[in-house]
Write a protein that holds these residues in place. Structure first.
Motif, PDB file in Angstrom:
ATOM      1  N   THR A   8       0.879  -1.162   0.000  1.00  0.00           N
ATOM      2  CA  THR A   8       0.000   0.000   0.000  1.00  0.00           C
ATOM      3  C   THR A   8       0.918   1.214   0.000  1.00  0.00           C
ATOM      4  N   TYR A   9       0.681   2.127  -0.950  1.00  0.00           N
ATOM      5  CA  TYR A   9       1.566   3.268  -1.124  1.00  0.00           C
ATOM      6  C   TYR A   9       1.015   4.510  -0.433  1.00  0.00           C
ATOM      7  N   PHE A  10       1.916   5.252   0.224  1.00  0.00           N
ATOM      8  CA  PHE A  10       1.589   6.527   0.858  1.00  0.00           C
ATOM      9  C   PHE A  10       2.657   7.536   0.456  1.00  0.00           C
ATOM     10  N   SER A  11       2.393   8.805   0.633  1.00  0.00           N
ATOM     11  CA  SER A  11       3.374   9.830   0.248  1.00  0.00           C
ATOM     12  C   SER A  11       4.633   9.784   1.112  1.00  0.00           C
ATOM     13  N   ASP A  12       4.516   9.320   2.355  1.00  0.00           N
ATOM     14  CA  ASP A  12       5.661   9.293   3.264  1.00  0.00           C
ATOM     15  C   ASP A  12       6.326   7.930   3.385  1.00  0.00           C
ATOM     16  N   GLY A  13       5.785   6.922   2.725  1.00  0.00           N
ATOM     17  CA  GLY A  13       6.366   5.590   2.815  1.00  0.00           C
ATOM     18  C   GLY A  13       5.445   4.550   2.234  1.00  0.00           C
ATOM     19  N   THR A  14       5.933   3.335   2.176  1.00  0.00           N
ATOM     20  CA  THR A  14       5.177   2.214   1.621  1.00  0.00           C
ATOM     21  C   THR A  14       5.081   1.130   2.686  1.00  0.00           C
ATOM     22  N   ASN A  15       3.883   0.627   2.887  1.00  0.00           N
ATOM     23  CA  ASN A  15       3.661  -0.462   3.836  1.00  0.00           C
ATOM     24  C   ASN A  15       3.267  -1.707   3.061  1.00  0.00           C
ATOM     25  N   GLY A  16       3.734  -2.851   3.527  1.00  0.00           N
ATOM     26  CA  GLY A  16       3.415  -4.086   2.824  1.00  0.00           C
ATOM     27  C   GLY A  16       3.213  -5.251   3.760  1.00  0.00           C
ATOM     28  N   LYS A  17       2.548  -6.254   3.223  1.00  0.00           N
ATOM     29  CA  LYS A  17       2.310  -7.499   3.943  1.00  0.00           C
ATOM     30  C   LYS A  17       3.048  -8.591   3.186  1.00  0.00           C
ATOM     31  N   VAL A 115      13.937 -17.923   5.317  1.00  0.00           N
ATOM     32  CA  VAL A 115      14.583 -17.876   3.999  1.00  0.00           C
ATOM     33  C   VAL A 115      15.893 -18.668   3.995  1.00  0.00           C
ATOM     34  N   TYR A 116      16.699 -18.533   5.034  1.00  0.00           N
ATOM     35  CA  TYR A 116      17.974 -19.249   5.075  1.00  0.00           C
ATOM     36  C   TYR A 116      17.783 -20.764   5.071  1.00  0.00           C
ATOM     37  N   LYS A 117      16.723 -21.262   5.689  1.00  0.00           N
ATOM     38  CA  LYS A 117      16.457 -22.705   5.667  1.00  0.00           C
ATOM     39  C   LYS A 117      16.228 -23.179   4.240  1.00  0.00           C
ATOM     40  N   VAL A 118      15.537 -22.381   3.459  1.00  0.00           N
ATOM     41  CA  VAL A 118      15.285 -22.736   2.057  1.00  0.00           C
ATOM     42  C   VAL A 118      16.580 -22.635   1.240  1.00  0.00           C
ATOM     43  N   LEU A 119      17.324 -21.554   1.439  1.00  0.00           N
ATOM     44  CA  LEU A 119      18.585 -21.391   0.713  1.00  0.00           C
ATOM     45  C   LEU A 119      19.590 -22.473   1.085  1.00  0.00           C
ATOM     46  N   ASP A 120      19.576 -22.946   2.335  1.00  0.00           N
ATOM     47  CA  ASP A 120      20.470 -24.027   2.762  1.00  0.00           C
ATOM     48  C   ASP A 120      20.201 -25.324   2.012  1.00  0.00           C
ATOM     49  N   ARG A 121      18.982 -25.487   1.486  1.00  0.00           N
ATOM     50  CA  ARG A 121      18.631 -26.670   0.694  1.00  0.00           C
ATOM     51  C   ARG A 121      18.917 -26.440  -0.796  1.00  0.00           C
ATOM     52  N   ASP A 122      19.608 -25.343  -1.108  1.00  0.00           N
ATOM     53  CA  ASP A 122      19.921 -24.970  -2.492  1.00  0.00           C
ATOM     54  C   ASP A 122      18.671 -24.763  -3.344  1.00  0.00           C
ATOM     55  N   GLU A 123      17.617 -24.252  -2.711  1.00  0.00           N
ATOM     56  CA  GLU A 123      16.393 -23.911  -3.433  1.00  0.00           C
ATOM     57  C   GLU A 123      16.342 -22.401  -3.625  1.00  0.00           C
ATOM     58  N   GLU A 124      15.648 -21.969  -4.667  1.00  0.00           N
ATOM     59  CA  GLU A 124      15.506 -20.545  -4.940  1.00  0.00           C
ATOM     60  C   GLU A 124      14.444 -19.907  -4.054  1.00  0.00           C
ATOM     61  N   VAL A 125      14.643 -18.632  -3.760  1.00  0.00           N
ATOM     62  CA  VAL A 125      13.638 -17.838  -3.056  1.00  0.00           C
ATOM     63  C   VAL A 125      13.263 -16.686  -3.988  1.00  0.00           C
ATOM     64  N   CYS A 126      12.026 -16.687  -4.389  1.00  0.00           N
ATOM     65  CA  CYS A 126      11.499 -15.682  -5.316  1.00  0.00           C
ATOM     66  C   CYS A 126      10.662 -14.681  -4.523  1.00  0.00           C
ATOM     67  N   LEU A 127      10.785 -13.404  -4.863  1.00  0.00           N
ATOM     68  CA  LEU A 127       9.984 -12.351  -4.243  1.00  0.00           C
ATOM     69  C   LEU A 127       9.130 -11.700  -5.326  1.00  0.00           C
ATOM     70  N   ILE A 128       7.819 -11.749  -5.130  1.00  0.00           N
ATOM     71  CA  ILE A 128       6.898 -11.067  -6.033  1.00  0.00           C
ATOM     72  C   ILE A 128       6.384  -9.831  -5.305  1.00  0.00           C
ATOM     73  N   VAL A 129       6.639  -8.650  -5.875  1.00  0.00           N
ATOM     74  CA  VAL A 129       6.202  -7.385  -5.296  1.00  0.00           C
ATOM     75  C   VAL A 129       5.019  -6.897  -6.096  1.00  0.00           C
ATOM     76  N   GLN A 130       3.914  -6.636  -5.408  1.00  0.00           N
ATOM     77  CA  GLN A 130       2.677  -6.216  -6.080  1.00  0.00           C
ATOM     78  C   GLN A 130       1.918  -5.230  -5.202  1.00  0.00           C
ATOM     79  N   SER A 131       0.914  -4.568  -5.825  1.00  0.00           N
ATOM     80  CA  SER A 131       0.076  -3.653  -5.035  1.00  0.00           C
ATOM     81  C   SER A 131      -1.274  -4.295  -4.772  1.00  0.00           C
TER      82      SER A 131
END
Length: 131
Positions: A8-17, A115-131
């Motif tokens: 959620t976008y605001f003029s002073d910052g962005t908040n996300g879940k 995230v580190y537990k997943v990376l320790d298994r040599d798996e990818e961590v994908c981040l999808i950023v959306q509004s």
């Protein structure tokens, strides 16, 4: 692993879940959207990958890679986006305003451990950023 950051976008910052497979992980704060301008804007919506990174300042943390026209987009603790972030993402336990949060370290360590537990298994961590 696929992480989804819904903003959620605001003029002073962005908040996300931040969620994984529909399960809430933590809230996040970022700088406001300013056309992807380095060090003053949050990153554009899109799909990215996360890797582990070490620095003397933040020790072990996370980095969002392959952001267009940007580098060193980190995930690290911060409670005030305008004062503590340069385009990075800060996990927080709860919001206290636009781009403001509380108990960032607690949220950061929860996310980092996940995230580190997943990376320790040599798996990818994908981040999808959306509004």
């Amino acid at each position: 692993m696929v992480l989804v950051l819904s903003r959620t976008y605001f003029s002073d910052g962005t908040n996300g879940k931040l969620e994984c497979a529909g399960r809430f992980i933590c809230n996040c704060i970022e700088l406001p959207w300013k056309q992807n301008e380095a060090r003053v804007s949050c990153i554009p919506e899109g799909k990215y990958f996360i890797r582990r990174r070490y620095s003397n300042k933040f020790k072990w943390h996370l980095e969002v890679v392959n952001v267009v026209n940007r580098k060193f987009i980190l995930v690290h603790p911060a409670n005030n986006a305008l004062l503590e972030l340069n385009g990075c993402i800060a996990p927080v336990t709860q919001f206290s305003g636009a781009g403001l949060g509380l108990k960032s370290r607690k949220a950061f360590y929860k996310l980092k451990d996940l995230v580190y537990k997943v990376l320790d298994r040599d798996e990818e961590v994908c981040l999808i950023v959306q509004s």
